[in-house]
Enzyme design. Structure first.
Site, short mmCIF file in Angstrom:
data_model
loop_
_atom_site.label_atom_id
_atom_site.label_comp_id
_atom_site.label_asym_id
_atom_site.label_seq_id
_atom_site.Cartn_x
_atom_site.Cartn_y
_atom_site.Cartn_z
N ASP A 1 -39.35 38.85 13.77
CA ASP A 1 -39.50 40.22 13.31
C ASP A 1 -40.90 40.71 13.69
O ASP A 1 -41.91 40.14 13.25
CB ASP A 1 -39.30 40.29 11.80
CG ASP A 1 -39.44 41.71 11.27
OD1 ASP A 1 -38.66 42.58 11.69
OD2 ASP A 1 -40.34 41.95 10.44
N THR B 1 -39.28 47.31 15.34
CA THR B 1 -40.72 47.05 15.22
C THR B 1 -41.27 46.32 16.43
O THR B 1 -42.45 46.47 16.77
CB THR B 1 -41.00 46.22 13.95
OG1 THR B 1 -40.15 45.06 13.95
CG2 THR B 1 -40.70 47.02 12.71
N THR B 2 -40.45 45.52 17.10
CA THR B 2 -40.91 44.83 18.31
C THR B 2 -40.89 45.78 19.51
O THR B 2 -41.84 45.83 20.29
CB THR B 2 -40.02 43.61 18.60
OG1 THR B 2 -39.97 42.77 17.45
CG2 THR B 2 -40.55 42.82 19.77
N ASP C 1 -33.61 44.62 7.78
CA ASP C 1 -33.41 45.41 9.00
C ASP C 1 -32.00 45.98 9.06
O ASP C 1 -31.80 47.15 9.40
CB ASP C 1 -33.67 44.54 10.24
CG ASP C 1 -35.16 44.27 10.45
OD1 ASP C 1 -35.96 44.78 9.65
OD2 ASP C 1 -35.51 43.56 11.40
#
Length: 542
Positions: free
Chosen positions: A74, A107-108, A404
């Site tokens: 994550d 988020t990545t 998520d």
């Protein structure tokens, strides 16, 4: 006025100059050197995360100062736990965190995109283009890409009677997570949890009604969704019944039993005085318990504790009780059961009691750990996801993965427009931005083409992490998108034999993808406008 700490000296021509203390230790960068330093720091962070992108992305092991081990892919968690000193690297951490706070997913990808934009900006700087022109060009290109995303987006069916499309979307999110061994089960849990608390009229989801609990032991497959509340407590007395069925009531109290709350001094000078005090306390507590029984309650849940004597009285009166229940759990139980939190016994009445159908105590393996499950509540909207796993690390990663998935389903409830994943949306935007660059006569056309190249970093990273040939795969997909006019064609990371992400049900919310492009562009634009960086002790103070 500028104060320069140091020594005033004169050269051989009599011209004064300043000798700054510890000049060899001072840190100050200006102009292009500062920009190159910023870009290097941002790219370093992005390159660290790039290998974690996609369903075949690798995990990172983070070890805290205390020796606690976290294994995750994550992006927000990795960056949060990284110890970074560079100021621009800290901004990249905040970028990922803001994406996590607003969307919960991507988020990545947002960090990888920002790193790629910085890389392209460095190439433009080497060509001699002014950073302000680069920043403005990126901003225009981002606006164009967002408009193009809206053109290629599809409407997504969000129907409580047909949850299969939502489950497929949640499976996309969970594809790269540690929970993919029970992929569909976790997706179903996430979808059912969100739909249980969703307000379809307002198109809103209250995450406070979804509680996530974990217990070490068991398998991930033992994870379940409880239509009610799970609390990490047991009944206050071991002889109290372990299961209470049928409809019964709850008393939610904040008071501490049965201590006398007084600021006055009380002198006990004889055995008789002590016995009288004990008798008074016992009588008062018996009255309290009787008040609870007379109101119709069959279970007392208390935020504070009570001593062994009070516990024994509750057992004698056949009133099961739970003590030391935390404030958030008390509030969640009140919401679930429809009860009112009663601060003192005088305010207790039948209409303030909650209702539920079943309370049972769970026991785990050979340990003496116990938890209470409150089910069949009056207000069935409060739910709990109860996660099992082999160790604490797996449970924590499962919590992040489900977070998520919950966020993605919530975003679909709020806005049901979607684009297709696997890099398909980025490839389509890259083609559109590149074509738009040919229509621009000003210097910004270079920034447009650089932005188009930066968008390709996501499909390149996806194909590289999947063991495919990045350049060959990307070139093929771009050619097919242009030829077939199909913006759903992306990288076949799972090797299913089709590159059509619509057939593979690889779906991302439009809001998430737009947010990634906007946030990454805003950060890069801000970085490109910083041409001077000083440490607090750089020898100059205003």
């Amino acid at each position: 006025m500028v104060s320069m700490p140091g020594t005033l000296a004169f050269d051989e021509y009599g011209r004064p100059f300043i000798i700054i203390r510890d000049q060899q230790n001072q840190k100050r960068l200006t102009g292009v050197d500062a920009l190159k330093s910023h870009i290097l720091a941002g790219r370093s962070i992005a390159n660290t995360l790039k290998t974690s992108l996609g369903p075949k992305g690798l995990d990172k092991m983070m070890i805290s100062a205390d020796g606690d081990v976290t294994v995750t892919n994550d992006g927000a968690t990795i960056l949060k736990m990284m110890d970074v000193d560079h100021e621009i690297a800290k901004l990249m951490v905040q970028l990922s965190q803001s994406q996590d706070d607003e969307i919960g997913d991507g988020t990545t990808g947002v960090v990888v995109l920002a790193g790629s934009l910085l890389e392209q900006a460095e190439l433009l700087l080497d060509k001699g283009i002014h950073p302000i022109r680069i920043a403005d060009g990126f901003e225009l290109a981002a606006q164009f890409a967002v408009k193009h995303l809206e053109k290629i987006s599809d409407s997504f069916p969000v129907d409580q009677n047909n949850l299969e499309p939502l489950i497929q979307t949640a499976m996309t999110t969970l594809g790269s997570k540690i929970v993919n061994k029970c992929h569909r089960q976790m997706a179903e849990i996430a979808v059912n949890a969100v739909m249980a608390v969703a307000d379809m009229e307002k198109r809103d989801v209250n995450f406070e009604l979804i509680k996530v609990e974990g217990k070490v032991g068991g398998r991930l497959e033992d994870t379940m969704l409880v239509k009610g509340v799970v609390i990490d407590k047991d009944f206050s007395h071991p002889q109290m019944p372990k299961k209470l069925s049928s409809i019964f009531s709850f008393l939610l109290v904040f008071i501490k039993l049965p201590k006398l709350m007084t600021k006055h001094k009380l002198d006990v000078t004889s055995v008789e005085d002590y016995k009288a005090l004990r008798q008074y306390e016992a009588e008062k507590f018996s009255e309290m318990v009787q008040q609870v029984k007379d109101a119709g309650a069959t279970l007392a849940i208390c935020q504070w504790g009570f001593d062994d004597e009070a516990n024994h009285l509750l057992l004698q009166k056949q009133l099961p009780a739970v003590r030391w229940v935390g404030g958030p759990e008390i509030e969640l139980i009140a919401i679930a059961t429809g009860g009112r939190i009663v601060p003192r016994f005088e305010e207790l009445s039948t209409d303030k009691l909650g209702h539920a159908g079943l309370v049972r105590e769970l026991q785990f393996g050979t340990t003496k750990d116990r938890m209470l499950v409150i089910e069949e509540c009056k207000n069935s909207r409060a739910v709990t996801i109860f996660i099992r796993g082999g160790n604490k690390m797996i449970i924590e990663e499962a919590k992040r993965s489900l977070h998520d998935a919950l966020c993605v389903v919530r975003n679909l409830v709020q806005d049901n427009r979607v684009v297709y994943g696997g890099g398909a949306a980025e490839i389509s935007c890259s083609i559109a931005v590149s074509q738009e660059a040919d229509k621009i006569s000003s210097l910004e056309q270079y920034a447009f083409r650089a932005f188009a190249d930066a968008l390709e970093s996501v499909p390149l990273a996806l194909s590289e992490n999947s063991g495919l040939s990045p350049i060959h795969t990307l070139t093929e997909m771009k050619a097919r998108q242009l030829k077939e006019n199909n913006p759903a064609l992306g990288i076949d990371c799972m090797l299913k034999g089709t590159c059509d992400m619509k057939e593979q049900h690889v779906i991302e919310t439009l809001h998430s993808k737009k947010q990634q492009i906007v946030l990454a562009t805003q950060l890069v634009k801000m970085i490109l406008k910083i041409d001077d960086i000083r440490s607090p002790n750089d020898g100059m103070s205003l």
